[in-house]
Write an enzyme that holds these catalytic residues in place. Structure first.
Site, PDB file in Angstrom:
ATOM      1  N   VAL A 144       0.831  -1.220   0.000  1.00  0.00           N
ATOM      2  CA  VAL A 144       0.000   0.000   0.000  1.00  0.00           C
ATOM      3  C   VAL A 144       0.859   1.262   0.000  1.00  0.00           C
ATOM      4  O   VAL A 144       0.553   2.237  -0.683  1.00  0.00           O
ATOM      5  CB  VAL A 144      -0.983   0.069   1.189  1.00  0.00           C
ATOM      6  CG1 VAL A 144      -2.220  -0.729   0.904  1.00  0.00           C
ATOM      7  CG2 VAL A 144      -0.337  -0.327   2.489  1.00  0.00           C
ATOM      8  N   ALA A 145       1.960   1.205   0.779  1.00  0.00           N
ATOM      9  CA  ALA A 145       2.833   2.382   0.859  1.00  0.00           C
ATOM     10  C   ALA A 145       3.520   2.609  -0.492  1.00  0.00           C
ATOM     11  O   ALA A 145       3.676   3.751  -0.943  1.00  0.00           O
ATOM     12  CB  ALA A 145       3.863   2.188   1.960  1.00  0.00           C
ATOM     13  N   GLU A 189      24.166 -22.121 -11.902  1.00  0.00           N
ATOM     14  CA  GLU A 189      22.917 -21.383 -11.670  1.00  0.00           C
ATOM     15  C   GLU A 189      21.728 -22.219 -12.144  1.00  0.00           C
ATOM     16  O   GLU A 189      21.893 -23.163 -12.912  1.00  0.00           O
ATOM     17  CB  GLU A 189      22.940 -20.013 -12.380  1.00  0.00           C
ATOM     18  CG  GLU A 189      23.623 -20.019 -13.693  1.00  0.00           C
ATOM     19  CD  GLU A 189      23.802 -18.630 -14.327  1.00  0.00           C
ATOM     20  OE1 GLU A 189      23.617 -18.548 -15.542  1.00  0.00           O
ATOM     21  OE2 GLU A 189      24.111 -17.659 -13.616  1.00  0.00           O
ATOM     22  N   LYS A 221      18.492 -23.392 -14.222  1.00  0.00           N
ATOM     23  CA  LYS A 221      18.022 -23.164 -15.585  1.00  0.00           C
ATOM     24  C   LYS A 221      16.547 -22.809 -15.489  1.00  0.00           C
ATOM     25  O   LYS A 221      15.693 -23.655 -15.206  1.00  0.00           O
ATOM     26  CB  LYS A 221      18.220 -24.406 -16.450  1.00  0.00           C
ATOM     27  CG  LYS A 221      17.901 -24.146 -17.909  1.00  0.00           C
ATOM     28  CD  LYS A 221      18.311 -25.296 -18.787  1.00  0.00           C
ATOM     29  CE  LYS A 221      18.214 -24.953 -20.260  1.00  0.00           C
ATOM     30  NZ  LYS A 221      16.878 -24.550 -20.691  1.00  0.00           N
ATOM     31  N   ASP A 271      12.806 -21.792 -16.406  1.00  0.00           N
ATOM     32  CA  ASP A 271      11.927 -22.267 -17.463  1.00  0.00           C
ATOM     33  C   ASP A 271      11.001 -21.146 -17.916  1.00  0.00           C
ATOM     34  O   ASP A 271       9.835 -21.072 -17.537  1.00  0.00           O
ATOM     35  CB  ASP A 271      11.130 -23.472 -16.952  1.00  0.00           C
ATOM     36  CG  ASP A 271      10.642 -24.336 -18.090  1.00  0.00           C
ATOM     37  OD1 ASP A 271      11.002 -24.048 -19.253  1.00  0.00           O
ATOM     38  OD2 ASP A 271       9.903 -25.287 -17.828  1.00  0.00           O
ATOM     39  N   TYR A 311      15.296 -12.769 -14.469  1.00  0.00           N
ATOM     40  CA  TYR A 311      16.640 -12.916 -13.905  1.00  0.00           C
ATOM     41  C   TYR A 311      17.652 -12.800 -15.042  1.00  0.00           C
ATOM     42  O   TYR A 311      17.463 -13.408 -16.101  1.00  0.00           O
ATOM     43  CB  TYR A 311      16.840 -14.286 -13.245  1.00  0.00           C
ATOM     44  CG  TYR A 311      16.334 -14.367 -11.816  1.00  0.00           C
ATOM     45  CD1 TYR A 311      16.572 -13.347 -10.895  1.00  0.00           C
ATOM     46  CD2 TYR A 311      15.637 -15.505 -11.383  1.00  0.00           C
ATOM     47  CE1 TYR A 311      16.116 -13.440  -9.586  1.00  0.00           C
ATOM     48  CE2 TYR A 311      15.180 -15.598 -10.073  1.00  0.00           C
ATOM     49  CZ  TYR A 311      15.420 -14.559  -9.186  1.00  0.00           C
ATOM     50  OH  TYR A 311      14.970 -14.657  -7.898  1.00  0.00           O
ATOM     51  N   LYS A 328      20.058 -31.226 -17.118  1.00  0.00           N
ATOM     52  CA  LYS A 328      18.599 -31.142 -17.022  1.00  0.00           C
ATOM     53  C   LYS A 328      18.015 -32.121 -16.003  1.00  0.00           C
ATOM     54  O   LYS A 328      18.494 -33.236 -15.860  1.00  0.00           O
ATOM     55  CB  LYS A 328      17.981 -31.451 -18.401  1.00  0.00           C
ATOM     56  CG  LYS A 328      18.366 -30.484 -19.501  1.00  0.00           C
ATOM     57  CD  LYS A 328      17.556 -29.211 -19.466  1.00  0.00           C
ATOM     58  CE  LYS A 328      16.179 -29.400 -20.050  1.00  0.00           C
ATOM     59  NZ  LYS A 328      16.163 -29.409 -21.519  1.00  0.00           N
ATOM     60  N   CYS A 375     -20.460 -49.763  -9.586  1.00  0.00           N
ATOM     61  CA  CYS A 375     -19.065 -49.781  -9.151  1.00  0.00           C
ATOM     62  C   CYS A 375     -18.275 -50.813  -9.960  1.00  0.00           C
ATOM     63  O   CYS A 375     -18.685 -51.967 -10.053  1.00  0.00           O
ATOM     64  CB  CYS A 375     -19.002 -50.117  -7.659  1.00  0.00           C
ATOM     65  SG  CYS A 375     -17.317 -50.411  -7.085  1.00  0.00           S
ATOM     66  N   CYS A 389     -17.273 -53.764  -7.365  1.00  0.00           N
ATOM     67  CA  CYS A 389     -18.236 -54.650  -6.692  1.00  0.00           C
ATOM     68  C   CYS A 389     -19.630 -54.589  -7.292  1.00  0.00           C
ATOM     69  O   CYS A 389     -20.536 -55.266  -6.819  1.00  0.00           O
ATOM     70  CB  CYS A 389     -18.298 -54.321  -5.206  1.00  0.00           C
ATOM     71  SG  CYS A 389     -19.137 -52.762  -4.877  1.00  0.00           S
ATOM     72  N   CYS A 398     -19.164 -45.219  -4.831  1.00  0.00           N
ATOM     73  CA  CYS A 398     -19.712 -46.565  -4.812  1.00  0.00           C
ATOM     74  C   CYS A 398     -20.508 -46.718  -3.526  1.00  0.00           C
ATOM     75  O   CYS A 398     -20.057 -46.332  -2.457  1.00  0.00           O
ATOM     76  CB  CYS A 398     -18.569 -47.569  -4.853  1.00  0.00           C
ATOM     77  SG  CYS A 398     -19.017 -49.191  -4.245  1.00  0.00           S
ATOM     78  N   CYS A 422     -17.475 -53.733  -0.763  1.00  0.00           N
ATOM     79  CA  CYS A 422     -16.594 -53.386  -1.874  1.00  0.00           C
ATOM     80  C   CYS A 422     -15.129 -53.581  -1.467  1.00  0.00           C
ATOM     81  O   CYS A 422     -14.655 -52.940  -0.528  1.00  0.00           O
ATOM     82  CB  CYS A 422     -16.833 -51.936  -2.299  1.00  0.00           C
ATOM     83  SG  CYS A 422     -15.778 -51.422  -3.651  1.00  0.00           S
TER      84      CYS A 422
END
Ligand code: IVH
Length: 675
Positions: free
Chosen positions: A36-37, A118, A120, A122, A228, A319, A413, A416, A431, A437
């Site tokens: 907010v500031a 560093e 990688k 994406d 970055y 990777k 089901c 069963c 079910c 079951c």
């Protein structure tokens, strides 16, 4: 005139302050101001600039809202090509990478090679051109030689400084780096898209690319993009450093954000160690990375090594196994989970993703299947991240076969054959088979044995799993047929524990109706509801025969619970299991059939306090089974306070209010009178 000078000064100060906070946030990851500031500073600056438009400069923080839309992107020829990276999968290939470097540089074996390591990122690569410290151009990588001019768009990204800090930057400085979308922003963006009925982006990388390639920079300005820096393009005059690590440190000083995860490591062992550490952190990072990058740190050596085709010999991307892959859906089947929930599962052509071979992926529920419109035969994107269950992300619609037909939710089901119930407005179908079951059995057994149900001491989760796996137990009734011989033969089960378990089983046979009802695991029937049902119907037979209307006459039983309970007792196999349990010897005190209003403690409110001779739960249930309402605090409405040893403030209060106080013996007397 003075007023204008004051305004100019204030504008200068505000810009300095806002840029300072941007750097704290993006470069140092150490915000020093509340949102907010920050917004207040920005609004003040906007206000002053609108009063004095002649004081607006292109690098003012207000100039990030996005310019007018373009017809199309201009082409940018990269003065130095934007390269790509060779990949390595596994330690062996990392070893080969270093071997090639040693061979080419004819390095002695004992001379260690240092690398800048560093993550990688994406996202997508961009080149930012600063002339005399001001951002003049932003370009995408394109084919490496020519990209697109996205200056108007990159200017809206707050992580990218519009002008450089300090005064020791080179006259021309091209910064190469990655634009990406952090997870948090991605989730919000996609949620909003869905609320508008749009599809949303498949992953943060696509979202970042789509956002940067907007012809309308005002749209880009609203997208949560970040950046970055990791390298350099054209720099005049050169050099700015002797080492890669030093050059990115300098970029940081000039106000460009650098990944905090960078480090200088030594040799293949150092690289492997870094790789493993970052891999562990990966799931917790606020943005996607798909590996780590190692760059020979010594810029002299980089120079000597040079390039092959489009990739430098001095760098490699180690990777992670891909987290998303494409494959085919061979079938959509339905699995039955713990609570009977039916989960659609895609059977896939096996695919190597996230480091393992995946041949099944969850589709969560039927609504999800419809939303994603997944059909057998479809080509889909499958994702497996960390330990998460693999899931179908989306369908590759362009590859859908014309004969692909949507799947229907089964009506019975698959395990069963009991009815499947999917209440209106609920995403989950279930079910109705309950204990019968097989898929639900394990969890049902655990619940059956639990403390507040049949309280079978020593029958823990692991043991239940073993019993079911070895087919010793099918239904709860089978528990009571287990022999000492069978139990002693189990893994990690000494004869002593086997005997104890048999004793515990024997002991559990003597129970109460409400515990028994709770143990059956009827959906939505928790302890309290079981208690109400037992009070209301008194006998199991009466409950089994009740229709939904009758069931709803029970206090706290609404239409949903009534429907679940009714349907549970309509399943013949549930009744069969109950019969077997009773044959096995499960019993509870028979209570004379009498309407609930005539129970000995009907309409009486009782509070329990202090230590009693039996567990509090047990006493509570006993009182409830006699019609009492057991509450937690003493008031004028309390009829009795049942006080055990060391009763405290409740006793005081009861005395003050004149509530009748009973000890356990007095309670027995009272009940005897009422029998
Ligand atoms: S260096 C000199 N460093 O990976 C080589 N690239 O596969 C130029 N990327 O197009 C790239 N993080 O989009 C480099 N720390 C990093 C990176 C990185 C992500 C991307 C970049 C590049 C692609 C190459």
């Amino acid at each position: 005139m003075n007023k204008k000078r004051d305004a100019a000064q204030r504008i200068e100060a505000l810009r300095g302050e806002i840029n300072y906070h941007n750097r704290q946030y993006y470069v140092f990851d150490a915000p020093k101001i509340a949102d907010v500031a920050y917004d207040r500073l920005l609004r003040e600056l906007q206000q002053l600039e609108s009063e004095y438009p002649q004081l607006v400069t292109p690098d003012s923080p207000t100039q990030r809202v996005g310019d007018k839309p373009l017809e199309g992107f201009e082409e940018v020829v990269h003065r130095l090509p934007m390269l790509s990276l060779d990949n390595a999968f596994g330690e062996e290939e990392m070893g080969e990478f270093e071997r090639r470097i040693r061979d080419r540089l004819k390095l002695e074996d004992d001379r260690a090679i240092r690398y800048l390591a560093e993550p990688k990122l994406d996202g997508l690569a961009v080149s930012l051109r600063y002339e005399k410290g001001s951002l003049v151009q932003g370009a995408t990588r394109g084919d490496g030689s020519r990209g697109e001019d996205v200056t108007g768009n990159v200017r809206t990204i707050k992580a990218i400084p519009l002008s450089l800090q300090g005064d020791d930057w080179p006259e021309i400085l091209e910064v190469r780096g990655e634009i990406f979308m952090p997870h948090e922003g991605f989730e919000v963006l996609n949620r909003r898209a869905r609320e508008r009925g749009e599809k949303g982006f498949v992953n943060p990388r696509n979202a970042a690319a789509g956002s940067l390639r907007q012809l309308d920079p005002r749209l880009t300005a609203q997208r949560p993009l970040s950046f970055y820096a990791y390298g350099l393009g054209e720099v005049v005059p050169v050099p700015i450093a002797d080492r890669q690590s030093e050059s990115i440190r300098r970029l940081r000083e000039w106000g460009l954000p650098i990944s905090p995860l960078h480090e200088v490591v030594t040799g293949v062992a150092g690289c492997t160690d870094f790789f493993q550490r970052v891999e562990k952190q990966r799931d917790g990072l606020p943005y996607d990375i798909d590996g780590v990058v190692f760059k020979v740190d010594d810029l002299d050596l980089q120079q000597q090594l040079g390039f092959v085709s489009r990739a430098p010999r001095w760098a490699i991307a180690y990777k992670f196994p891909a987290q998303e892959e494409m494959t085919q859906v061979e079938a959509i089947e339905f699995q039955v989970g713990r609570t009977g929930a039916i989960t659609p599962v895609a059977r896939l052509t096996p695919v190597f993703v996230g480091g393992v071979t995946v041949s099944n992926a969850t589709l969560h529920n039927m609504d999800e299947v419809l939303r994603k419109d997944v059909r057998p035969g479809d080509t889909v994107i499958v994702r497996r991240a960390g330990d998460v269950i693999p899931e179908v992300v989306s369908v590759v619609m362009e590859q859908r076969r014309p004969d692909a037909r949507p799947v229907d939710l089964p009506t019975a089901c698959p395990v069963c054959d009991s009815d499947i119930i999917k209440p209106e407005g609920e995403a989950v179908a279930r079910c109705s088979g309950g204990l019968y079951c097989p898929a639900q059995r394990k969890e049902a057994l655990k619940h059956f044995a639990s403390r507040k149900a049949m309280d079978i001491e020593g029958l823990g989760d692991k043991l239940v799993d073993q019993l079911v796996q070895q087919e010793l137990v099918d239904t709860p009734a089978d528990l009571f047929r287990l022999t000492l011989e069978q139990l002693s033969a189990l893994e990690r089960m000494a004869e002593k524990s086997a005997k104890n378990l048999l004793q515990a089983l024997e002991k559990s046979k003597s129970t109460t109706l409400d515990r028994f009802l709770y143990a059956l695991g009827i959906r939505e029937v928790g302890e309290a509801t079981a208690q109400s049902l037992a009070n209301q119907f008194v006998t199991l037979e009466a409950l089994e025969q009740a229709d939904e209307e009758r069931l709803q006459e029970t206090p706290d039983v609404g239409p949903i619970v009534a429907a679940h309970t009714h349907s549970f007792f309509r399943q013949a196999h549930n009744r069969e299991v109950i019969e077997q349990l009773i044959e096995a010897g499960i019993h509870w005190p028979a209570v004379e059939i009498q309407p609930v209003e005539q129970l000995p403690l009907s309409g009486k409110t009782v509070v329990i306090t202090g230590t009693l001779s039996k567990p509090r739960d047990e006493v509570k249930q006993m009182l409830q089974s006699l019609g009492a309402k057991v509450t937690g605090s003493v008031s004028k409405k309390t009829d009795y306070l049942l006080a055990g040893e060391e009763a405290g403030s409740k006793l005081d209060k009861a005395e003050k209010l004149g509530v009748a106080i009973l000890d356990e013996a007095a309670l027995q007397d009272l009940l005897a009178q009422n029998q």
